[in-house]
Design a protein around this motif. Sequence first.
Motif, mmCIF file in Angstrom:
data_model
loop_
_atom_site.group_PDB
_atom_site.id
_atom_site.type_symbol
_atom_site.label_atom_id
_atom_site.label_comp_id
_atom_site.label_asym_id
_atom_site.label_seq_id
_atom_site.Cartn_x
_atom_site.Cartn_y
_atom_site.Cartn_z
ATOM 1 N N ASP A 118 0.833 -1.196 0.000
ATOM 2 C CA ASP A 118 0.000 0.000 0.000
ATOM 3 C C ASP A 118 0.870 1.250 0.000
ATOM 4 O O ASP A 118 1.979 1.273 0.546
ATOM 5 N N HIS A 119 0.326 2.315 -0.568
ATOM 6 C CA HIS A 119 0.969 3.626 -0.581
ATOM 7 C C HIS A 119 0.396 4.429 0.575
ATOM 8 O O HIS A 119 -0.781 4.804 0.563
ATOM 9 N N VAL A 120 1.226 4.661 1.598
ATOM 10 C CA VAL A 120 0.746 5.284 2.818
ATOM 11 C C VAL A 120 1.513 6.569 3.083
ATOM 12 O O VAL A 120 2.627 6.774 2.599
ATOM 13 N N VAL A 121 0.889 7.434 3.883
ATOM 14 C CA VAL A 121 1.492 8.684 4.342
ATOM 15 C C VAL A 121 1.292 8.742 5.845
ATOM 16 O O VAL A 121 0.155 8.721 6.342
ATOM 17 N N SER A 122 2.399 8.776 6.579
ATOM 18 C CA SER A 122 2.326 8.800 8.038
ATOM 19 C C SER A 122 3.343 9.811 8.547
ATOM 20 O O SER A 122 4.550 9.561 8.506
ATOM 21 N N GLY A 123 2.864 10.951 9.028
ATOM 22 C CA GLY A 123 3.780 11.972 9.521
ATOM 23 C C GLY A 123 4.691 12.465 8.411
ATOM 24 O O GLY A 123 4.247 12.958 7.379
ATOM 25 N N THR A 124 5.981 12.281 8.614
ATOM 26 C CA THR A 124 6.962 12.681 7.589
ATOM 27 C C THR A 124 7.330 11.543 6.663
ATOM 28 O O THR A 124 8.157 11.730 5.767
ATOM 29 N N ALA A 125 6.769 10.368 6.876
ATOM 30 C CA ALA A 125 7.102 9.202 6.052
ATOM 31 C C ALA A 125 6.018 8.993 5.018
ATOM 32 O O ALA A 125 4.825 8.980 5.331
ATOM 33 N N GLU A 126 6.433 8.816 3.773
ATOM 34 C CA GLU A 126 5.517 8.499 2.690
ATOM 35 C C GLU A 126 6.204 7.503 1.770
ATOM 36 O O GLU A 126 7.362 7.690 1.380
ATOM 37 N N GLY A 127 5.509 6.439 1.442
ATOM 38 C CA GLY A 127 6.094 5.443 0.565
ATOM 39 C C GLY A 127 5.241 4.191 0.513
ATOM 40 O O GLY A 127 4.039 4.211 0.813
ATOM 41 N N ILE A 128 5.892 3.077 0.174
ATOM 42 C CA ILE A 128 5.229 1.787 -0.010
ATOM 43 C C ILE A 128 5.535 0.898 1.189
ATOM 44 O O ILE A 128 6.695 0.794 1.614
ATOM 45 N N VAL A 129 4.501 0.265 1.739
ATOM 46 C CA VAL A 129 4.691 -0.657 2.864
ATOM 47 C C VAL A 129 5.364 -1.930 2.352
ATOM 48 O O VAL A 129 4.859 -2.594 1.448
ATOM 49 N N LYS A 130 6.513 -2.244 2.930
ATOM 50 C CA LYS A 130 7.264 -3.422 2.519
ATOM 51 C C LYS A 130 7.108 -4.606 3.470
ATOM 52 O O LYS A 130 7.120 -5.753 3.033
ATOM 53 N N ARG A 131 6.976 -4.330 4.744
ATOM 54 C CA ARG A 131 6.890 -5.437 5.708
ATOM 55 C C ARG A 131 6.188 -4.951 6.957
ATOM 56 O O ARG A 131 6.411 -3.833 7.415
ATOM 57 N N ILE A 132 5.319 -5.808 7.504
ATOM 58 C CA ILE A 132 4.622 -5.521 8.754
ATOM 59 C C ILE A 132 4.958 -6.624 9.743
ATOM 60 O O ILE A 132 4.638 -7.793 9.505
ATOM 61 N N SER A 133 5.622 -6.276 10.824
ATOM 62 C CA SER A 133 5.938 -7.241 11.868
ATOM 63 C C SER A 133 5.197 -6.837 13.133
ATOM 64 O O SER A 133 4.488 -5.823 13.170
ATOM 65 N N VAL A 134 5.375 -7.613 14.183
ATOM 66 C CA VAL A 134 4.659 -7.327 15.419
ATOM 67 C C VAL A 134 5.280 -6.177 16.195
ATOM 68 O O VAL A 134 4.701 -5.698 17.176
ATOM 69 N N ARG A 135 6.444 -5.693 15.795
ATOM 70 C CA ARG A 135 7.074 -4.581 16.503
ATOM 71 C C ARG A 135 7.083 -3.295 15.693
ATOM 72 O O ARG A 135 6.822 -2.209 16.215
ATOM 73 N N ALA A 136 7.398 -3.370 14.412
ATOM 74 C CA ALA A 136 7.521 -2.173 13.589
ATOM 75 C C ALA A 136 7.098 -2.493 12.169
ATOM 76 O O ALA A 136 6.962 -3.654 11.775
ATOM 77 N N THR A 137 6.877 -1.427 11.406
ATOM 78 C CA THR A 137 6.487 -1.535 10.007
ATOM 79 C C THR A 137 7.546 -0.852 9.154
ATOM 80 O O THR A 137 8.005 0.250 9.483
ATOM 81 N N GLU A 138 7.939 -1.511 8.084
ATOM 82 C CA GLU A 138 8.955 -0.965 7.186
ATOM 83 C C GLU A 138 8.277 -0.292 5.996
ATOM 84 O O GLU A 138 7.484 -0.915 5.290
ATOM 85 N N ILE A 139 8.592 0.996 5.799
ATOM 86 C CA ILE A 139 8.060 1.786 4.687
ATOM 87 C C ILE A 139 9.232 2.207 3.813
ATOM 88 O O ILE A 139 10.212 2.778 4.314
ATOM 89 N N GLU A 140 9.131 1.928 2.521
ATOM 90 C CA GLU A 140 10.182 2.306 1.575
ATOM 91 C C GLU A 140 9.737 3.534 0.796
ATOM 92 O O GLU A 140 8.697 3.514 0.131
ATOM 93 N N THR A 141 10.509 4.605 0.891
ATOM 94 C CA THR A 141 10.167 5.827 0.183
ATOM 95 C C THR A 141 10.464 5.663 -1.305
ATOM 96 O O THR A 141 11.067 4.675 -1.740
ATOM 97 N N PHE A 142 10.051 6.676 -2.076
ATOM 98 C CA PHE A 142 10.267 6.618 -3.513
ATOM 99 C C PHE A 142 11.717 6.893 -3.892
ATOM 100 O O PHE A 142 12.085 6.773 -5.051
ATOM 101 N N ARG A 143 12.531 7.282 -2.900
ATOM 102 C CA ARG A 143 13.967 7.411 -3.111
ATOM 103 C C ARG A 143 14.705 6.168 -2.628
ATOM 104 O O ARG A 143 15.908 6.196 -2.418
#
Length: 844
Positions: free
Chosen positions: A651-676
């Motif tokens: 998914d393409h998400v926007v959260s605070g200062t982070a915007e990008g594609i969700v790459k992985r969702i774990s039970v502790r943190a979520t990895e978001i990859e920006t367009f850079r």
Amino acid sequence: MRLRSILLRTILLVTLALAGTHFKGAAAFAQEPQASAAAQAPLADTPLDQAAKEIDKAKVQLTALQDGVKQNADNDDALVGLATKADELSRAVITISVNLRPRFDQIKNRLAEIGEPPKDGQPPEAAIVTQERNALAAERAQINAVTGDAENLSITVTKLVNEIIEMRRRLFADTLFRRTEISVSVLDDAASAFVHEVSEFSQALSSWAVFVWKFKRFPLFAAIFLSLASALILLSGSYRLFGAYLRRDEAVENPSYIGRLSIAFWSTLIRTLALSVLLVTSFFFLNGFNVLRPDIAPVIGALFAAIGLVYFVGRFVNAIFAPNEPRWRLVHLSNLGARSIGYCLLAMAIVNALDYLFSTVSEAMGSPLVLTVVRSLIAALIIGIILISASFGKPMLAKNGDPDAPGRHWPRGMAIILRVLGAGLIIAALTGYVGLARFVATQLIITGAVVVTMYVGLLSGKAISKQESFGDTFFARFLTRRFNLGPVAIDQAGLVVGLAIYAVALVVGLPLILLLWGFHIQDLQLIAYRLFTEVRLGGISISLLGICTGILLFAGVYLLTRWLQRWLDGNVMARSHVDLGVRNSVKTGIGYLGVGIAAIIGVSAAGIDLSSFALVASALSVGIGFGLQNIVSNFVSGLILLVERPFKVGDHVVSGTAEGIVKRISVRATEIETFRKQSIIVPNSELINGLVGNWTHRNKIGRSEIPVSVSYNADPQQVMDILLELTAKIPLVMRNPEPHVEFLRFGPYSLDFELRFFLADMGDGMTVRNNLRIEILRRFKAEGIEIPLPQSDLTIHRDAAPLPANARKDQADGQETPRDKPMEDEERPVRQLRGRTAEGGLKS
């Protein structure tokens, strides 16, 4: 004191009634103390007495098993049966102890509720309490005694099982390494015994044949017909299901690797199973119809086994080496090498089969052991000579890849292995270890063929499981035609088929290997039972059957929860006009509750002790007290994200200062990859507690806009038509909703429009907008529509300043001053400044 005693008795009676105690005679004792003994149930009717009787019965069975082990110390078949009975006895004894455990826990809890007896100096307790404590303590002592007997008996049975295993291992080693003296006299005795055996067996066989023809003709033909029908049913069904994998298509010039593997595996397996069914059912029906005599039945069984062995090795050789069809060959051998190795393997199989058949004939005819020893000696020598001869061949494919060209020598390591094996067989046989030589020779042929066939099956499953490999097979094309499956479904079906091939190869191959290496059918049954009912990992006991049951129960409760959610939402809350937010909250809560209940039921059915979760909960609480609040918060937030799925991977998400594609969702943190291509790790609690924009929450549909400005000289309708026309030519633009153009405003220097359209995938927005801008610019130039730049007018006003003294004097003298000259030079900058400016700047 009397009033206090009455109150204590009343309170105690109420407590006993509410607690549902197992002491059934308490109330009767309070009303009629003299009848308390008669109110108790007799010991013979209690489960404790039944457990004691079962323990006594188990002790008798254990004594009988111990005597049987001593009497059959040299009989491996008898020891197998005794080991099976001992294992059943061990499970029965453990069951007795387990059945008493709930009652023991009840007594323990009740004694804890009653408490310890009053000490010296304390007020006396009610007589009913003392009697109940004494009765419970006596019953607990009896349960401890019975449980102790059960544990001691279980330990003794376990020792007996280990003793049987050790005796069988010793018997196998003694039989394998038994040495026989080889001399000329032994050979002469064997020759004489062979002549006598042939004469006796000929007479027995001819008499049996005459008897069967005269009196058992109909049962004989019925048995043959039934066995043939069974084999034909299996073979015809196999051809219907796997017909494409049982025959090699001669029209295929260059068959694929997966095709060669599949045909090799299935042709060997299916045809061998068909012949095995024919042979086994033939023996079963012949023996069941009393066609076989006791002295002929073992010989017929050995004959069928020898036929099955030779056929299996022949099918194996044809499948792997393909002597006459090099394009279907699975190994890099020349034609001559494939034929020579195939003949060697088939010859060794025939030698082993004949040795086994003749040994069975000797046992049936009561021939001396020396004949079996010499026969096995000859078989081992022949197989050793074959191995050594094969090691000097040139079977490997030539470097140019031509199968008809002369081959190359074996790899050096392989040639050495063949010579060592061959020489070892010959030396072991000549030095008197005939049993060892015969066992090794048999395992080289049969076990080797089974292992290689299993390996081919595993390779076939691996090849079919690869992505986009299953779609080229016949079975995949059939599934596509029959069920109209797409490429993704076919690829997933390929994974299932690959796993099924793995299962077939292992389920068929492993039991055969175990049987070849001395295991009995009872051993395999015991292994399978323990595998499915009791697998121990350290101190944990796992039941595969219980785990499967737990998974099924979890799935059933989960599906019931989903149905209940839909039913409540569509029938109860919708008809009651409940607010959508409340409906969603109720649905979510029911979903969490249902999943929790399903998990508890599944875990309980799987046999996992839920009390272990209390330790985890206590550990978490201690951790929270030491500063793990954030970790636990992220953990719980991760569970919520995984269950509720407000966004998912991709998914393409926007959260605070982070915007990008969700790459992985774990039970502790979520990895978001920006367009850079920068990876940002966001704690789950921030995503739960903060605002998160999801451009692709439900789907990837999104709206794109292109602002367009034209000069006031342009026709607005023409501009809108051109924009819609250009948009209609883009295939990625959705037609529903339709593209449209908004006339936004009358700008300070231009007419402002905005082209709006929808895309099925937001990821294509950049490319579509870029191409559309190029086409708009090109079309506007062709139509003469001007895209204006920002304009501004700049006017400079100069105020009249007083003339200096010298200027006034010159003016008075009548001279011309610079002020009286034309102002062309001063006005020129003004005319140059009046014009267009780009982005607020002045155009010179």
